[in-house]
Motif scaffolding. Structure first.
Motif, short mmCIF file in Angstrom:
data_model
loop_
_atom_site.label_atom_id
_atom_site.label_comp_id
_atom_site.label_asym_id
_atom_site.label_seq_id
_atom_site.Cartn_x
_atom_site.Cartn_y
_atom_site.Cartn_z
N LEU A 51 0.82 -1.20 0.00
CA LEU A 51 0.00 0.00 0.00
C LEU A 51 0.86 1.26 0.00
CD1 LEU A 51 -3.01 -0.64 2.42
CD2 LEU A 51 -3.01 -0.49 -0.07
N SER A 52 1.95 1.22 0.72
CA SER A 52 2.84 2.38 0.78
C SER A 52 3.46 2.67 -0.57
CB SER A 52 3.93 2.15 1.83
OG SER A 52 3.37 1.99 3.12
N LEU A 88 -1.88 5.86 5.53
CA LEU A 88 -1.32 6.50 6.73
C LEU A 88 -2.06 6.04 7.99
CD1 LEU A 88 -0.85 10.15 5.39
CD2 LEU A 88 0.97 8.50 5.92
N VAL A 89 -3.39 5.99 7.93
CA VAL A 89 -4.17 5.56 9.09
C VAL A 89 -3.92 4.08 9.38
CG1 VAL A 89 -6.51 5.30 10.02
CG2 VAL A 89 -5.92 7.32 8.68
N ALA A 90 -3.79 3.27 8.33
CA ALA A 90 -3.55 1.84 8.51
C ALA A 90 -2.23 1.59 9.22
CB ALA A 90 -3.57 1.13 7.16
N TRP A 91 -1.21 2.40 8.94
CA TRP A 91 0.07 2.24 9.63
C TRP A 91 -0.08 2.50 11.12
CZ3 TRP A 91 4.36 -0.15 8.53
CH2 TRP A 91 4.75 -0.33 7.20
N VAL A 92 -0.94 3.41 11.49
CA VAL A 92 -1.14 3.73 12.91
C VAL A 92 -2.00 2.67 13.60
CG1 VAL A 92 -2.22 5.36 14.52
CG2 VAL A 92 -0.82 6.20 12.65
N ASN A 93 -3.11 2.29 12.97
CA ASN A 93 -4.06 1.38 13.61
C ASN A 93 -3.71 -0.09 13.44
OD1 ASN A 93 -5.56 3.55 14.43
ND2 ASN A 93 -7.11 3.36 12.85
#
Length: 290
Positions: free
Chosen positions: A160-161, A264-269
Motif C-alpha cells: 500500500l505504501s 497512513l491511518v492503517a500504519w497507525v491502527n
C-alpha cells in the motif's frame, strides 16, 4: 455518553421488540456513528456554507483567514477532548502537509484557484485548505475505531505504501509526464479486489467488499467538493464564469488520494484480522473509541 443517549432508544428494548425494531435501531446507530466520525469534516463544510452566505464583506479578517483559525480551533478542541488520539493527530497532520504541497503545485499550474484574499497563505493557497485534506484523515481515523474494523485478505502495508507513493508522484508530475492514473486504479483494484472489511455497528460485525466502501467515501467527498465550489471557496478553470458541478471523473482522483490517507491511518491502527480481540462497544463515544 452512552449509546442510548445518542440514539434516543435502549438497545435491549429494540432487540426485545423483534428483528424489525432491531434492524431499525442498528440502521439509526450506523447513521449516528457515521455522523460522529465525520464531525470535523461536517463542521468545516458548515463553515464554508455559513461564511459564504453570512460573512461580512468588509470584515477586518478575511473569510479564508477566519476559516483557517476556526479549523485550528476545532482540531485543537478535538485533540484536547480525546476525540482524536495523538498518533492519529500526527497522521492527520501528515496528510494536511501532503495536501498543502499538492495544492501549492496545482494552483501554480492553474488547475484550480482560490479567488478571495487572505493573509495566512503560501503562494496561491490559503492555509485552511490543508484542513480539508485533514478532514478526510480525521474521518478515516475515527470511523476505523468507531466501527472496530477487521479485514480479510488485506494487502500488505508495504504494498500500500508503494502504491501511495506512486499515486502522490503522479499527482505532482502528471502535468509534465504521462498521467498513469488508469494504471494506478488498476493496481489498487488488484490490491483491494479480494479484501473484505468487517465493521461493527451494534452487536455483530457486518461485512462488505472494501473497494465498495472506498468508492462510497469518495462519492461523499465529491459531494463535499461540489459544496466547496458552489460556495466559491475554490474554483476549477471551467467554473470561473459560471458554476457547474464538479465532473464525476474527479471521483477517480479522490479515490486515489483517499488511498494515500487510508495507508497512513492503517500504519497507525494496524490491520486487524477477523478473529482479533474485540473492543468494548458498550457506548458510541467513549474518549478513545470514537
Amino acid at each position: 455518553m452512552s449509546s442510548r443517549s445518542l440514539t434516543g432508544s435502549s438497545p435491549s428494548r429494540a432487540a426485545a421488540r423483534g428483528p424489525l425494531a432491531a434492524g431499525l435501531y442498528e440502521f439509526l446507530r450506523f447513521g449516528v456513528k457515521q455522523g460522529w466520525a465525520c464531525l470535523f469534516g461536517a463542521l468545516m463544510l458548515g463553515l464554508l456554507i455559513a461564511t459564504h452566505f453570512a460573512y461580512p464583506a468588509h470584515a477586518p479578517l478575511a473569510r479564508y483567514d477566519f476559516l483557517f483559525l476556526a479549523a485550528v480551533a476545532i482540531q485543537a478542541a478535538m485533540l484536547a477532548g480525546g476525540l482524536e488520539t495523538r498518533d492519529e493527530a500526527v497522521v492527520i497532520l501528515a496528510f494536511h502537509v501532503v495536501g498543502t504541497v499538492m495544492e501549492i503545485h496545482k494552483t501554480a499550474i492553474g488547475s484550480w484557484i482560490y479567488p478571495e484574499p487572505s493573509l495566512f497563505r503560501i503562494g496561491g493557497v490559503p492555509l485552511f485548505t490543508g484542513f480539508m485534506y485533514a478532514a478526510v484523515g480525521s474521518y478515516l481515523a475515527r470511523v476505523w475505531r468507531l466501527f472496530d474494523f477487521r479485514f480479510t485478505r488485506h494487502p500488505s502495508l508495504v504494498a500500500l505504501s508503494l502504491l501511495s507513493v506512486a499515486i502522490y508522484a503522479n499527482f505532482l508530475l502528471n502535468d509534465r509526464f504521462p498521467d498513469v492514473r488508469i494504471g494506478l486504479i488498476a493496481a489498487a483494484a488488484l490490491l483491494f479486489g479480494r479484501t473484505t472489511i468487517r465493521f461493527k455497528v451494534w452487536r455483530v460485525h457486518r461485512a462488505m467488499p472494501l473497494p465498495l466502501g472506498l468508492v462510497l467515501v469518495s462519492l461523499f467527498i465529491w459531494f463535499a467538493e461540489n459544496i466547496g465550489t458552489a460556495t466559491g471557496t475554490w474554483l476549477y478553470s471551467g467554473q470561473r464564469i459560471a458554476w457547474s458541478m464538479v465532473p464525476l471523473s474527479k471521483l477517480a482522483s479522490w479515490a486515489l488520494l483517499m488511498i494515500l490517507s487510508y495507508t497512513l491511518v492503517a500504519w497507525v491502527n494496524g490491520i486487524a484480522g477477523p478473529d482479533s480481540e474485540p473492543i468494548d462497544d458498550g457506548a458510541i463515544v467513549p474518549s478513545r473509541a470514537c
